[in-house]
Write a protein that holds these residues in place. Structure first.
Motif, short mmCIF file in Angstrom:
data_model
loop_
_atom_site.label_atom_id
_atom_site.label_comp_id
_atom_site.label_asym_id
_atom_site.label_seq_id
_atom_site.Cartn_x
_atom_site.Cartn_y
_atom_site.Cartn_z
N PRO A 12 -4.91 -16.43 -5.54
CA PRO A 12 -4.64 -17.21 -4.33
C PRO A 12 -3.67 -16.52 -3.36
O PRO A 12 -3.86 -16.58 -2.14
N LEU A 13 -2.66 -15.84 -3.90
CA LEU A 13 -1.73 -15.13 -3.03
C LEU A 13 -2.43 -13.98 -2.32
O LEU A 13 -2.25 -13.78 -1.12
N ARG A 14 -3.25 -13.25 -3.05
CA ARG A 14 -4.00 -12.14 -2.46
C ARG A 14 -4.95 -12.67 -1.37
O ARG A 14 -5.07 -12.08 -0.30
N ALA A 15 -5.60 -13.78 -1.64
CA ALA A 15 -6.51 -14.38 -0.66
C ALA A 15 -5.75 -14.83 0.59
O ALA A 15 -6.23 -14.64 1.71
N LEU A 16 -4.56 -15.38 0.39
CA LEU A 16 -3.73 -15.79 1.53
C LEU A 16 -3.36 -14.57 2.38
O LEU A 16 -3.44 -14.62 3.61
N ARG A 17 -2.98 -13.49 1.73
CA ARG A 17 -2.62 -12.27 2.46
C ARG A 17 -3.81 -11.76 3.27
O ARG A 17 -3.65 -11.37 4.43
N LEU A 18 -5.00 -11.81 2.71
CA LEU A 18 -6.20 -11.35 3.43
C LEU A 18 -6.57 -12.28 4.59
O LEU A 18 -6.98 -11.82 5.66
N ARG A 19 -6.41 -13.59 4.37
CA ARG A 19 -6.68 -14.55 5.47
C ARG A 19 -5.68 -14.34 6.60
O ARG A 19 -6.03 -14.40 7.78
N LEU A 20 -4.44 -14.10 6.24
CA LEU A 20 -3.40 -13.85 7.23
C LEU A 20 -3.72 -12.59 8.04
O LEU A 20 -3.58 -12.58 9.26
N LYS A 21 -4.18 -11.57 7.36
CA LYS A 21 -4.52 -10.31 8.02
C LYS A 21 -5.63 -10.52 9.07
O LYS A 21 -5.60 -9.93 10.14
N ALA A 22 -6.57 -11.40 8.76
CA ALA A 22 -7.66 -11.69 9.70
C ALA A 22 -7.16 -12.36 10.97
O ALA A 22 -7.82 -12.31 12.00
N GLN A 23 -5.98 -12.99 10.88
CA GLN A 23 -5.40 -13.69 12.04
C GLN A 23 -4.20 -12.93 12.62
O GLN A 23 -3.42 -13.50 13.37
N GLU A 24 -4.07 -11.67 12.26
CA GLU A 24 -2.90 -10.87 12.61
C GLU A 24 -2.53 -10.97 14.09
O GLU A 24 -1.36 -11.16 14.44
N SER A 25 -3.48 -10.89 14.97
CA SER A 25 -3.18 -10.90 16.41
C SER A 25 -2.67 -12.25 16.90
O SER A 25 -2.03 -12.32 17.95
N ASN A 26 -2.89 -13.31 16.13
CA ASN A 26 -2.44 -14.65 16.54
C ASN A 26 -1.11 -15.06 15.91
O ASN A 26 -0.63 -16.16 16.18
N ILE A 27 -0.52 -14.21 15.09
CA ILE A 27 0.69 -14.59 14.36
C ILE A 27 1.84 -13.67 14.77
O ILE A 27 1.82 -12.47 14.51
N SER A 28 2.84 -14.27 15.39
CA SER A 28 3.93 -13.46 15.94
C SER A 28 4.77 -12.77 14.87
O SER A 28 5.27 -11.68 15.09
N LEU A 29 4.94 -13.36 13.72
CA LEU A 29 5.76 -12.78 12.66
C LEU A 29 4.90 -12.15 11.55
O LEU A 29 5.31 -12.07 10.40
N TYR A 30 3.72 -11.69 11.95
CA TYR A 30 2.77 -11.18 10.96
C TYR A 30 3.37 -10.09 10.07
O TYR A 30 3.24 -10.13 8.85
N ALA A 31 4.04 -9.12 10.65
CA ALA A 31 4.57 -7.98 9.88
C ALA A 31 5.54 -8.45 8.80
O ALA A 31 5.47 -7.98 7.66
N LYS A 32 6.42 -9.38 9.14
CA LYS A 32 7.37 -9.90 8.15
C LYS A 32 6.66 -10.70 7.07
O LYS A 32 6.99 -10.60 5.88
N MET A 33 5.70 -11.52 7.48
CA MET A 33 4.94 -12.32 6.51
C MET A 33 4.17 -11.41 5.56
O MET A 33 4.17 -11.64 4.34
N ARG A 34 3.51 -10.41 6.11
CA ARG A 34 2.73 -9.49 5.28
C ARG A 34 3.64 -8.78 4.28
O ARG A 34 3.29 -8.67 3.10
N LYS A 35 4.78 -8.31 4.74
CA LYS A 35 5.72 -7.62 3.86
C LYS A 35 6.17 -8.53 2.72
O LYS A 35 6.20 -8.13 1.55
N THR A 36 6.49 -9.76 3.04
CA THR A 36 6.93 -10.72 2.02
C THR A 36 5.81 -11.02 1.02
O THR A 36 6.05 -11.07 -0.19
N LEU A 37 4.61 -11.20 1.52
CA LEU A 37 3.47 -11.46 0.63
C LEU A 37 3.18 -10.26 -0.27
O LEU A 37 2.91 -10.43 -1.46
N LEU A 38 3.25 -9.06 0.29
CA LEU A 38 3.03 -7.86 -0.52
C LEU A 38 4.10 -7.71 -1.61
O LEU A 38 3.78 -7.36 -2.75
N GLU A 39 5.34 -7.99 -1.25
CA GLU A 39 6.42 -7.92 -2.24
C GLU A 39 6.21 -8.95 -3.35
O GLU A 39 6.41 -8.66 -4.52
#
Length: 156
Positions: free
Chosen positions: A89-116
């Motif tokens: 589920p965490l991996r799926a969330l990270r991939l869904r978030l990536k698909a919306q990258e351009s619409n999320i202002s804090l995407y880089a921070k969120m992605r980093k936290t999810l990857l960690e």
């Protein structure tokens, strides 16, 4: 490792396995499945193989320790619940978030936290594998290929 009658009761360190895994994974080597070369991530994505189990098989090969299908099946069962309940589920969330990258202002921070977080879950999964594996006895073997055993293994 303890010795008795040419059998070894495994006492592998999860920390040593983690270090081995990080070093090996960073090399991005290719491994054969059905005569074709794939990276560990490709084995995961194309064949639903677990990268941590692949790494464990390579680690055991490195230690000249062979496992059988019964142990392999038990190792897979050991991590299945955690993987299905948390890691996937965490991996799926990270991939869904990536698909919306351009619409999320804090995407880089969120992605980093999810990857960690995903990396911590991977490390926990490795501990689960080692804790389970340390309960089994195996015989030392010179000509082994645990990775191929896993790559050719299909749970019914």
């Amino acid at each position: 490792m303890n010795h008795s009658n040419n059998k070894k009761t495994l006492k592998i360190s999860a920390e040593d396995f983690w270090r081995f895994s990080c070093e090996l994974y960073s090399k991005n080597e290719l491994y054969l499945k059905d005569g074709q070369a794939y990276s560990l991530l490709e084995l995961q994505n194309k064949f639903n193989k677990n990268v941590n189990i692949c790494l464990l098989m390579l680690y055991l090969d490195n230690l000249n320790i062979s496992i059988n299908l019964e142990i392999l099946s038990k190792l897979i069962s050991t991590i299945t619940d955690f993987e299905n309940s948390y890691l996937f589920p965490l991996r799926a969330l990270r991939l869904r978030l990536k698909a919306q990258e351009s619409n999320i202002s804090l995407y880089a921070k969120m992605r980093k936290t999810l990857l960690e977080s995903e990396l911590l879950m991977e490390q926990h999964q490795q501990s689960q594998l080692i804790n389970s594996l340390n309960n089994y006895e195996t015989s030392p073997t010179k000509d082994i290929d645990n990775l191929q055993l896993y790559l050719n293994f299909n749970m019914a």
